[in-house]
Design a protein around this motif. Structure first.
Motif, mmCIF file in Angstrom:
data_model
loop_
_atom_site.group_PDB
_atom_site.id
_atom_site.type_symbol
_atom_site.label_atom_id
_atom_site.label_comp_id
_atom_site.label_asym_id
_atom_site.label_seq_id
_atom_site.Cartn_x
_atom_site.Cartn_y
_atom_site.Cartn_z
ATOM 1 N N ARG A 46 0.833 -1.204 0.000
ATOM 2 C CA ARG A 46 0.000 0.000 0.000
ATOM 3 C C ARG A 46 0.864 1.250 0.000
ATOM 4 O O ARG A 46 0.604 2.210 -0.730
ATOM 5 C CB ARG A 46 -0.921 0.015 1.212
ATOM 6 C CG ARG A 46 -1.838 1.225 1.222
ATOM 7 C CD ARG A 46 -2.566 1.427 2.519
ATOM 8 N NE ARG A 46 -3.194 0.236 3.043
ATOM 9 C CZ ARG A 46 -3.687 0.149 4.273
ATOM 10 N NH1 ARG A 46 -3.616 1.172 5.108
ATOM 11 N NH2 ARG A 46 -4.256 -0.955 4.694
ATOM 12 N N LYS A 47 1.902 1.240 0.821
ATOM 13 C CA LYS A 47 2.793 2.387 0.916
ATOM 14 C C LYS A 47 3.469 2.675 -0.430
ATOM 15 O O LYS A 47 3.561 3.826 -0.863
ATOM 16 C CB LYS A 47 3.844 2.132 1.996
ATOM 17 C CG LYS A 47 4.743 3.287 2.269
ATOM 18 C CD LYS A 47 5.709 2.969 3.402
ATOM 19 C CE LYS A 47 6.655 4.126 3.630
ATOM 20 N NZ LYS A 47 7.671 3.811 4.631
ATOM 21 N N MET A 48 3.911 1.617 -1.100
ATOM 22 C CA MET A 48 4.578 1.795 -2.390
ATOM 23 C C MET A 48 3.594 2.307 -3.442
ATOM 24 O O MET A 48 3.924 3.166 -4.245
ATOM 25 C CB MET A 48 5.197 0.467 -2.830
ATOM 26 C CG MET A 48 6.096 0.581 -4.029
ATOM 27 S SD MET A 48 7.467 1.744 -3.842
ATOM 28 C CE MET A 48 8.311 1.076 -2.436
ATOM 29 N N ARG A 49 2.368 1.792 -3.421
ATOM 30 C CA ARG A 49 1.357 2.239 -4.381
ATOM 31 C C ARG A 49 1.049 3.724 -4.191
ATOM 32 O O ARG A 49 0.926 4.474 -5.160
ATOM 33 C CB ARG A 49 0.090 1.393 -4.211
ATOM 34 C CG ARG A 49 -0.934 1.614 -5.275
ATOM 35 C CD ARG A 49 -2.106 0.659 -5.171
ATOM 36 N NE ARG A 49 -2.819 0.835 -3.923
ATOM 37 C CZ ARG A 49 -3.002 -0.123 -3.012
ATOM 38 N NH1 ARG A 49 -2.522 -1.327 -3.204
ATOM 39 N NH2 ARG A 49 -3.677 0.115 -1.903
ATOM 40 N N ARG A 50 0.988 4.164 -2.947
ATOM 41 C CA ARG A 50 0.710 5.578 -2.674
ATOM 42 C C ARG A 50 1.898 6.468 -3.047
ATOM 43 O O ARG A 50 1.709 7.593 -3.508
ATOM 44 C CB ARG A 50 0.331 5.754 -1.208
ATOM 45 C CG ARG A 50 -1.030 5.177 -0.932
ATOM 46 C CD ARG A 50 -1.431 5.314 0.495
ATOM 47 N NE ARG A 50 -2.786 4.758 0.673
ATOM 48 C CZ ARG A 50 -3.410 4.680 1.819
ATOM 49 N NH1 ARG A 50 -2.820 5.114 2.924
ATOM 50 N NH2 ARG A 50 -4.612 4.162 1.893
ATOM 51 N N THR A 51 3.107 5.960 -2.860
ATOM 52 C CA THR A 51 4.293 6.707 -3.270
ATOM 53 C C THR A 51 4.298 6.901 -4.784
ATOM 54 O O THR A 51 4.608 7.990 -5.278
ATOM 55 C CB THR A 51 5.581 5.971 -2.824
ATOM 56 O OG1 THR A 51 5.581 5.876 -1.403
ATOM 57 C CG2 THR A 51 6.820 6.704 -3.293
ATOM 58 N N ILE A 52 3.946 5.850 -5.511
ATOM 59 C CA ILE A 52 3.872 5.947 -6.969
ATOM 60 C C ILE A 52 2.838 6.993 -7.373
ATOM 61 O O ILE A 52 3.087 7.815 -8.269
ATOM 62 C CB ILE A 52 3.549 4.572 -7.583
ATOM 63 C CG1 ILE A 52 4.740 3.632 -7.392
ATOM 64 C CG2 ILE A 52 3.182 4.691 -9.056
ATOM 65 C CD1 ILE A 52 4.465 2.186 -7.726
ATOM 66 N N ALA A 53 1.708 7.005 -6.703
ATOM 67 C CA ALA A 53 0.665 7.993 -7.006
ATOM 68 C C ALA A 53 1.156 9.411 -6.740
ATOM 69 O O ALA A 53 0.887 10.329 -7.527
ATOM 70 C CB ALA A 53 -0.586 7.703 -6.191
ATOM 71 N N ARG A 54 1.905 9.600 -5.663
ATOM 72 C CA ARG A 54 2.446 10.929 -5.355
ATOM 73 C C ARG A 54 3.429 11.376 -6.441
ATOM 74 O O ARG A 54 3.438 12.545 -6.852
ATOM 75 C CB ARG A 54 3.150 10.913 -4.011
ATOM 76 C CG ARG A 54 2.227 10.890 -2.834
ATOM 77 C CD ARG A 54 3.002 11.024 -1.530
ATOM 78 N NE ARG A 54 2.122 10.838 -0.402
ATOM 79 C CZ ARG A 54 2.086 9.728 0.340
ATOM 80 N NH1 ARG A 54 2.910 8.731 0.103
ATOM 81 N NH2 ARG A 54 1.241 9.634 1.346
ATOM 82 N N LEU A 55 4.271 10.454 -6.893
ATOM 83 C CA LEU A 55 5.254 10.788 -7.921
ATOM 84 C C LEU A 55 4.567 11.155 -9.239
ATOM 85 O O LEU A 55 4.932 12.138 -9.896
ATOM 86 C CB LEU A 55 6.218 9.619 -8.133
ATOM 87 C CG LEU A 55 7.197 9.341 -6.995
ATOM 88 C CD1 LEU A 55 7.856 7.986 -7.171
ATOM 89 C CD2 LEU A 55 8.238 10.429 -6.894
ATOM 90 N N VAL A 56 3.576 10.366 -9.623
ATOM 91 C CA VAL A 56 2.845 10.634 -10.869
ATOM 92 C C VAL A 56 2.121 11.971 -10.788
ATOM 93 O O VAL A 56 2.119 12.757 -11.746
ATOM 94 C CB VAL A 56 1.863 9.484 -11.176
ATOM 95 C CG1 VAL A 56 0.934 9.844 -12.311
ATOM 96 C CG2 VAL A 56 2.624 8.219 -11.497
ATOM 97 N N THR A 57 1.527 12.262 -9.646
ATOM 98 C CA THR A 57 0.816 13.520 -9.458
ATOM 99 C C THR A 57 1.768 14.710 -9.577
ATOM 100 O O THR A 57 1.462 15.705 -10.243
ATOM 101 C CB THR A 57 0.116 13.546 -8.088
ATOM 102 O OG1 THR A 57 -0.791 12.448 -8.022
ATOM 103 C CG2 THR A 57 -0.619 14.851 -7.874
ATOM 104 N N GLU A 58 2.934 14.606 -8.954
ATOM 105 C CA GLU A 58 3.907 15.698 -9.016
ATOM 106 C C GLU A 58 4.419 15.892 -10.442
ATOM 107 O O GLU A 58 4.581 17.026 -10.894
ATOM 108 C CB GLU A 58 5.072 15.419 -8.052
ATOM 109 C CG GLU A 58 6.067 16.533 -7.956
ATOM 110 C CD GLU A 58 5.498 17.827 -7.381
ATOM 111 O OE1 GLU A 58 6.038 18.909 -7.727
ATOM 112 O OE2 GLU A 58 4.546 17.784 -6.601
#
Length: 63
Positions: A44-56
């Motif tokens: 879950r943590k990795m999936r959310r990190t990926i989402a943060r990176l894509v958003t930025e």
């Protein structure tokens, strides 16, 4: 990775981190499918990190 750390990265560093995170995420999911990993919340943590990176990245492309 925290949002403050992500904001401080350059676009090239963001893309590099995104590719590394996606690879790590795929490895975690594969490992967890074969045999349960110690801490499944890592997925879950990795999936959310990926989402943060894509958003930025998309935010910077719009500017």
């Amino acid at each position: 990775m925290k949002q403050s750390e992500i904001i401080s990265l350059s676009v090239a560093e963001l893309q590099e981190q995104l590719s590394q995170s996606r690879k790590t995420y795929a490895d975690l999911k594969t490992t967890h499918t074969i045999s349960p990993i110690q801490n499944p919340l890592q997925i879950r943590k990795m999936r959310r990190t990926i989402a943060r990176l894509v958003t930025e990245l998309s935010k910077r492309e719009l500017q």
